[in-house]
Design a protein around this motif. Structure first.
Motif, PDB file in Angstrom:
ATOM      1  N   TRP C  24      13.623  -6.460 -21.762  1.00  0.00           N
ATOM      2  CA  TRP C  24      14.743  -5.924 -21.494  1.00  0.00           C
ATOM      3  C   TRP C  24      15.455  -5.577 -20.071  1.00  0.00           C
ATOM      4  O   TRP C  24      15.968  -5.241 -19.461  1.00  0.00           O
ATOM      5  CB  TRP C  24      15.692  -5.157 -22.793  1.00  0.00           C
ATOM      6  N   ASN C  28      17.664  -5.976 -17.050  1.00  0.00           N
ATOM      7  CA  ASN C  28      18.401  -5.319 -17.071  1.00  0.00           C
ATOM      8  C   ASN C  28      18.930  -4.654 -15.672  1.00  0.00           C
ATOM      9  O   ASN C  28      19.770  -3.770 -15.339  1.00  0.00           O
ATOM     10  CB  ASN C  28      18.713  -4.776 -18.570  1.00  0.00           C
ATOM     11  N   LEU C  29      17.393  -3.740 -15.795  1.00  0.00           N
ATOM     12  CA  LEU C  29      17.678  -2.595 -14.839  1.00  0.00           C
ATOM     13  C   LEU C  29      16.100  -2.863 -13.446  1.00  0.00           C
ATOM     14  O   LEU C  29      16.541  -1.774 -12.582  1.00  0.00           O
ATOM     15  CB  LEU C  29      16.516  -1.318 -15.495  1.00  0.00           C
ATOM     16  N   SER C  31      15.843  -5.933 -11.703  1.00  0.00           N
ATOM     17  CA  SER C  31      15.747  -8.118 -11.928  1.00  0.00           C
ATOM     18  C   SER C  31      15.396  -8.247 -10.244  1.00  0.00           C
ATOM     19  O   SER C  31      14.635  -8.788 -10.127  1.00  0.00           O
ATOM     20  CB  SER C  31      16.835  -8.150 -12.057  1.00  0.00           C
ATOM     21  N   ASP C  32      16.426  -7.262  -9.583  1.00  0.00           N
ATOM     22  CA  ASP C  32      15.641  -7.834  -8.495  1.00  0.00           C
ATOM     23  C   ASP C  32      15.430  -6.050  -7.123  1.00  0.00           C
ATOM     24  O   ASP C  32      16.171  -5.001  -8.235  1.00  0.00           O
ATOM     25  CB  ASP C  32      17.124  -9.092  -7.296  1.00  0.00           C
ATOM     26  N   THR C  35      19.079  -3.750  -7.281  1.00  0.00           N
ATOM     27  CA  THR C  35      19.135  -3.629  -8.647  1.00  0.00           C
ATOM     28  C   THR C  35      18.131  -1.815  -8.979  1.00  0.00           C
ATOM     29  O   THR C  35      18.013  -1.110  -9.898  1.00  0.00           O
ATOM     30  CB  THR C  35      18.465  -4.325 -10.260  1.00  0.00           C
ATOM     31  N   ALA C  38      19.271   0.869  -7.460  1.00  0.00           N
ATOM     32  CA  ALA C  38      19.834   1.578  -7.614  1.00  0.00           C
ATOM     33  C   ALA C  38      19.600   2.636  -8.916  1.00  0.00           C
ATOM     34  O   ALA C  38      20.195   3.445  -9.445  1.00  0.00           O
ATOM     35  CB  ALA C  38      21.215   0.841  -8.205  1.00  0.00           C
ATOM     36  N   THR C  39      18.803   1.814 -10.096  1.00  0.00           N
ATOM     37  CA  THR C  39      18.629   1.871 -11.158  1.00  0.00           C
ATOM     38  C   THR C  39      18.147   4.037 -10.728  1.00  0.00           C
ATOM     39  O   THR C  39      17.442   4.341 -11.435  1.00  0.00           O
ATOM     40  CB  THR C  39      18.105   1.565 -11.686  1.00  0.00           C
ATOM     41  N   ILE C  42      20.039   6.302 -10.197  1.00  0.00           N
ATOM     42  CA  ILE C  42      21.445   6.779 -10.172  1.00  0.00           C
ATOM     43  C   ILE C  42      20.033   7.498 -11.836  1.00  0.00           C
ATOM     44  O   ILE C  42      20.390   9.254 -12.158  1.00  0.00           O
ATOM     45  CB  ILE C  42      21.984   5.076 -11.487  1.00  0.00           C
ATOM     46  N   LEU C  46      21.164  11.098 -13.075  1.00  0.00           N
ATOM     47  CA  LEU C  46      21.012  11.841 -13.943  1.00  0.00           C
ATOM     48  C   LEU C  46      20.251  12.362 -14.621  1.00  0.00           C
ATOM     49  O   LEU C  46      20.307  13.855 -15.957  1.00  0.00           O
ATOM     50  CB  LEU C  46      21.325  10.488 -15.198  1.00  0.00           C
ATOM     51  N   PHE C 348      39.290   7.795 -29.021  1.00  0.00           N
ATOM     52  CA  PHE C 348      38.426   6.448 -29.217  1.00  0.00           C
ATOM     53  C   PHE C 348      38.133   6.364 -30.907  1.00  0.00           C
ATOM     54  O   PHE C 348      37.811   4.034 -30.742  1.00  0.00           O
ATOM     55  CB  PHE C 348      36.866   7.618 -29.054  1.00  0.00           C
ATOM     56  N   SER C 351      41.150   3.434 -30.558  1.00  0.00           N
ATOM     57  CA  SER C 351      40.429   2.325 -29.699  1.00  0.00           C
ATOM     58  C   SER C 351      39.112   1.541 -30.036  1.00  0.00           C
ATOM     59  O   SER C 351      39.564  -0.051 -29.929  1.00  0.00           O
ATOM     60  CB  SER C 351      40.266   3.119 -27.957  1.00  0.00           C
ATOM     61  N   ARG C 352      38.547   1.736 -30.635  1.00  0.00           N
ATOM     62  CA  ARG C 352      37.573   1.638 -31.376  1.00  0.00           C
ATOM     63  C   ARG C 352      37.737   0.128 -32.448  1.00  0.00           C
ATOM     64  O   ARG C 352      37.313  -0.814 -32.435  1.00  0.00           O
ATOM     65  CB  ARG C 352      36.677   2.115 -31.866  1.00  0.00           C
ATOM     66  N   ARG C 367      33.554 -18.266 -28.009  1.00  0.00           N
ATOM     67  CA  ARG C 367      32.610 -19.156 -28.189  1.00  0.00           C
ATOM     68  C   ARG C 367      31.394 -19.249 -29.284  1.00  0.00           C
ATOM     69  O   ARG C 367      30.315 -17.431 -28.515  1.00  0.00           O
ATOM     70  CB  ARG C 367      32.055 -19.486 -26.605  1.00  0.00           C
TER      71      ARG C 367
END
Lengths: 391, 344, 367
Positions: C24, C28-29, C31-32, C35, C38-39, C42, C46, C348, C351-352, C367
């Protein structure tokens, strides 16, 4: 055998739909007319009994109060009409800047929800969830508190070059107006026209020969070069009004008050969360087959978003986006709680000084109504053009 | 299928019915007050010394005491008052519409309010003037040094206009930062957003005392840039009620002039030989009858709140937290402006 | 037969796992290179700021209601302002001893709202339950019955006022919105133009103007001598405002119903109102439930604006609690965060819930 059509007759009976329609409408109009007459009669009665004066003549009287910041110069001896106009200018200043910033921020956030990076996706989601679920008045109050409590005093501002940031606001050097700047602006306008012509030509070439020419950087360059030429032609004025630390506060230069800054930031941050959702819904509304086809053609993610998804998503995005712009304009009326002199705040002062509550509130409602109606009309026209034609 | 909307509409209408008060008899405010059993008094949302409620909901202050005196004089019980807190924007419409009977809310008497708004001014309870407050560390000693500075002010008061007049007359170019709520204005000043805060001098003292972390860090500048005669207001159309409010105030001021206090009023009524005292306490003449009240109207008012001097001392006087001097609000024969019309 | 020795080929590496945290993360973190960059950026930010924030908010914070101690320890957040003033913030100026009444009323209303969301309660008697609970809450807060003391509406404040205003205005706005939406699609020109004028007029002005009009001008609209409670005036203002927005949402749903439905109903001989109530509205309303929930969330947030006309709901009661108390005023930001948390929780959750309803309704289209 020739088919016969029954004769069209309008019956004045309850069984005729047309007649019933007329009766209902007459009843509705009568009821509404009665209600309006009732309200107007009561209002005039009450105003007569209490000796309240009415009329719009107060608009030509001198205002007698100053306005802290304004786009157009205002002096206390000018009329109430000019005061309201100044307030309107303030409102439009916040609204237009807010709309521009919101569009940029909201689109970035909305597109960020589809990023490949899970952190970026998560942060965009967290941003949207947090800022959508807290009332805008509370957010404005918090931003204003942050600006007035946590920024340094006006006597010891943060200084970066010629920029000063303190509780008194952000002061920055502003160019002193000289005729040369008028030339620069005309140059920019000419540049925009030339850039448009260039794009037209480049499109034509693409259609004819398939050769791609840069459609963004070259026009931008043309605009900037023409602006610079105009500035040079006007004598290259470069005098700046630079702020300096005065006795009690920063003086000189041009400044943005903390009220304006916190209102702008608060409204932008709040509305951008909604715009992000609108953009996300728009992109999601584009059939998934489109993105699969784009991948099959070998387009990169950025090209796919820019050339395939967003143009199709625009049809779905634009109506709710316009709604959000209108919401931002209307939410700017909350400036009255943090001390920014927008049109509602000035009308409140006018009410208190003249007592003409009905007139002033009507004027404010008329102003907002005109803005919203013209935008809605524009949207209605676009909606009809872009809507799926049903039978 | 049930139509819940109709049931809800019925409930809503019933609720409206309970909450809409009985129609007041046109012009006869006193009758309405007697029928209701309460005086509805419009007061400030929270100005220490004039009208402020503590956390249990008990109201105290100079304006509150005037209301209590009026209630004691008309209804016999100083507690039969309903206090409606009003901010600067709502106060006049609340009075005009009949929501309150009297507006006792440190409001200045001006021509505009009499003429354009249709409100009667009864009697002055506090002579005041508008001033500026600045932090001590700004080293400003006079209002004329405030050239081009920011001043926090609340919208909807005479303050804005006075400040503009002063700024124009002295070519100061003051920049107002206008807030809707007084808490926002004072909050911004104490946070340091503005260099100065302006309102009536009594308001400045009250705010400095209540809201400044260290009251001594703020100084009230000596210039008073306007005249602000403050007092209760009533709406036009009911001269009887206007007379009652006016004469209760004059009665309180005259009682101080002649030495009647909360503690000695009953004793004085029994044994005093001064004809003025006898008239005020109703021992000889029934002055209340001409106002539509009974003979003990002033006695009850004095028992409830004391005379004007006692009210002043208790709420804003030198021994109270506000520590305002009598100065202009002293009796006429002691160098002040309080000149009671004779209660006879 | 020739005996050939069996030559096995070289073993190939095992297939890469496509599930599990590492896979994963790779997808997602990292991949190229863009990314991954950026990971890192950020993630770094954090890791730097989040612990500081948590430190300030939780670990070095003061929870005791002691202003002196808070001033002495100026490092963490001072939640003492909440523990000291929470009753004033949540209940406003309601008399101190009687605060159990708004508490019970709030719990009843929140319970009702939660119950309305659960499928089990979607029965016809839910409407009657709504009316009963709202009337009971109202009676509890107002008093003057069953031995409860009278508490005037201008003493109501804080969270109960917010919930009461929001629920009452949505409930009352719904029938108005229905009628106006149907009227806007009517064939009768007078009714259509009136409904259009109403919706465009109300949607074009900010809520603050409507509230100012309600509090300043309604008394002038009433016959001389009749005074209307300020709460009723504000409620009417918010209701009319909410009805206009909801009418647009419902109209969107009505527009999405294909014309064939109405034509089929006509062939079956149904009248206009029968068609609307039995065929069109059930489909349209099911489609726009998320939009209506959105409306509810907006109205809930917009009740914070009544502070400006001096009804002290949650935002206003915070100002009331802190402004007259110089000891606690420096800790206003903690107070703001507290009520932001309350609003966030409610909105919240709503909205959920709206997302869940949307999923239920669109089960056939996914789908």
């Amino acid at each position: 055998m020739t088919p016969t059509t029954p004769p069209r007759k309008k019956h004045w009976s309850w069984r005729s739909q047309a007649f019933r329609g007329l009766v209902y409408q007459a009843l509705a109009l009568g009821l509404i007319g009665l209600m309006v007459w009732f309200l107007v009669h009561n209002t005039t009665e009450n105003m007569r009994i209490r000796g309240i004066q009415s009329g719009f003549d107060f608009l030509s009287q001198p205002a007698g109060f100053d306005i802290g910041e304004s786009v157009i110069a205002f002096d206390s001896s000018e009329s109430y009409f000019k005061a309201l106009l100044t307030g309107l200018g303030n409102t439009l200043r916040v609204a237009i800047l807010g709309i521009l910033l919101t569009t940029v921020l909201g689109t970035l956030l909305g597109v960020g929800r589809f990023s490949r990076n899970a952190l970026v996706r998560g942060m965009c989601s967290a941003y949207v969830e947090f800022f959508r679920n807290v009332p805008v008045l509370l957010q404005l109050l918090m931003w204003y508190l942050a600006m007035t409590e946590y920024l340094p005093d006006t006597l010891e501002p943060i200084q970066i070059g010629s920029f000063f940031l303190s509780k008194g606001g952000l002061s920055f050097p502003a160019p002193v107006w000289a005729p040369g700047f008028a030339w620069a602006i005309w140059g920019l306008v000419a540049g925009v026209a030339l850039a448009w012509l260039y794009r037209h030509w480049a499109h034509g070439r693409f259609e004819a020969t398939g050769q791609v020419r840069s459609l963004f950087w070259v026009p931008l360059g043309i605009v900037l070069v023409m602006g610079a030429l105009g500035w040079l032609a006007g004598g290259a004025p470069s005098e700046f009004n630079v702020p300096f630390k005065g006795e009690f506060a920063v003086e000189g230069g041009s400044s943005l008050t903390p009220e304006f800054i916190s209102l702008l930031i608060g409204l932008t941050v709040y509305t951008a969360a909604f715009v992000a959702e609108v953009v996300r819904a728009g992109i999601q509304s584009v059939a998934r087959g489109q993105s699969e086809a784009a991948a099959a053609l070998g387009l990169s993610k950025g090209q796919e978003m820019r050339l395939v998804m967003l143009p199709q998503a625009l049809r779905v995005i634009i109506p709710p986006m316009t709604n959000q712009f209108l919401n931002l304009t209307k939410n700017s009326s909350l400036a009255v709680a943090i001390g920014y002199p927008d049109v509602v705040s000035i009308s409140n002062t006018a009410i208190n000084q003249t007592g003409r509550a009905v007139e002033c509130i009507s004027i404010v409602m008329l102003i907002y109504l005109t803005t919203s109606l013209s935008t809605s009309a524009l949207m209605g026209w676009y909606n009809k053009r872009a809507a799926i034609q049903e039978r | 299928m049930a139509f819940p909307s109709f049931k809800l509409a019925a409930v809503a209408l019933a609720a409206v019915g309970t909450l809409a008060s009985a129609p007041a008899f046109a012009g006869k405010t006193l009758d309405a007050i007697k029928a209701r059993g309460q005086v509805v008094c419009g007061v400030n949302t929270g100005l220490a010394g004039f009208s402020a409620a503590d956390s249990s909901g008990k109201w105290t202050g100079l304006d509150v005491d005037i209301c209590r005196a009026i209630a004691a004089a008309t209804l016999g019980d100083a507690e039969k008052v309903k206090y409606v807190p009003l901010n600067a924007q709502q106060r006049f419409t609340a009075l005009q519409s009949g929501e309150v009977d009297v507006l006792s809310r440190n409001t200045t008497f001006t021509l505009n309010r009499d003429g354009a708004l249709g409100l009667h001014m009864t009697a002055v309870t506090y002579y005041d003037g508008q001033g500026f407050m600045v932090p001590v560390k700004s080293k400003i000693k006079s209002a004329k040094q405030l050239k081009g500075q920011t001043v926090c002010v609340q919208s909807g008061t005479t303050t804005e206009k006075n400040m503009t007049d002063f700024s124009k007359a002295n070519a100061l170019g003051l920049k107002p930062v206008v807030f809707e709520k007084v808490e926002a204005a004072t909050g911004a000043y104490f946070a340091g957003r503005c260099v100065a805060y302006t309102t009536d001098a009594s308001g400045l003292a009250s705010v400095r005392n209540k809201e400044a972390k260290v009251p001594a860090d703020h100084v009230i500048l000596p210039e008073l840039i306007s005249k602000e005669p403050l007092g209760p207001m009533v709406r036009r159309g009911d001269d009887e009620w206007f007379a009652i409010v006016k004469w209760v105030i004059h009665g309180l001021v005259e009682s101080e002039e002649y030495g009647l206090t909360q503690s000695n009023v009953l004793a004085e009524k029994a044994k005093s030989t001064d004809p003025v005292v006898q008239r005020i306490t109703g021992a000889t003449e029934d002055t209340g009858k001409n106002l539509g009240l009974d003979r003990d109207w002033m006695v009850r008012a004095l028992q409830a709140t004391g005379n004007y001097g006692e009210i002043f001392e208790r709420n804003v006087g030198p021994k109270s937290p506000l520590a305002l001097p009598r100065a202009m609000n002293n009796q006429w024969n002691k160098g002040g402006l309080m000149y009671a019309y004779p209660v006879r | 037969m020739n005996a050939k020795t069996f030559q096995p080929i070289a073993p190939r590496p095992a297939p890469v796992r496509t599930d599990g945290p590492v896979a994963w993360a790779r997808r997602n973190l990292f991949s190229d290179w863009k990314t991954s960059l950026a990971t890192l950026v950020i993630g770094g930010l954090l890791l730097w700021y989040l612990p500081q924030l948590l430190n300030w908010a939780l670990f070095t914070a003061m929870w005791k209601p002691d202003a002196e101690a808070c001033r002495a320890d100026a490092v963490g957040a001072c939640w003492g302002v909440v523990t000291e003033k929470y009753r004033l913030i949540i209940f406003g100026r309601y008399p101190f001893e009687e605060q159990w009444r708004p508490l019970v009323a709030t719990l009843l209303m929140v319970g009702l709202l939660v119950a309305s969301c659960v499928r089990y309660f979607w029965k016809p008697w839910l409407a009657a339950l709504w009316v009963a609970v709202l009337a009971l809450s109202f009676a509890l807060m107002y008093g003057n019955v069953a031995g409860l003391s009278l508490v005037e509406t201008d003493r109501w404040g804080g969270l109960p006022l917010t919930i009461l205003l929001a629920s009452l205005s949505i409930v009352m706005a719904f029938p108005i919105a229905l009628v106006v939406a149907l009227g806007r699609r009517s064939h009768l020109p007078a009714i259509r133009s009136f409904c259009t004028i109403y919706v465009e007029l109300v949607r074009g002005v900010p809520l603050i103007s409507v509230l100012f009009m309600a509090s300043f001008m309604f008394p002038l609209f009433m016959p001389h001598g009749l005074t209307i409670d300020v709460l009723i005036r504000v409620l009417v203002g918010i209701t009319l405002f909410a009805a206009a927005y909801m009418a647009e949402v419902i109209r969107g749903g009505l527009q999405a119903i294909p014309k064939g439905q109405v034509e089929a109903a006509a062939t079956l001989g149904l009248s206009y109102w029968q068609t609307q109530f039995k065929i069109v509205l059930p489909q349209a309303l099911a489609m726009v439930v998320p939009g209506i929930m959105n409306n509810f969330i907006s109205i809930f947030k917009d009740t914070s604006l009544v502070t400006i006309v001096s009804l002290y709901e949650l935002t206003g009661s915070l100002g009331l609690a802190l402004n007259s108390d110089a000891d606690w005023r420096p800790y206003k930001i903690e107070g703001y965060l507290f009520i932001a948390l309350i609003y966030f929780t409610f909105c919240f959750a709503m909205s959920r819930y709206s997302l869940w309803v949307e999923k239920q309704v669109n089960k056939s289209k996914l789908r």
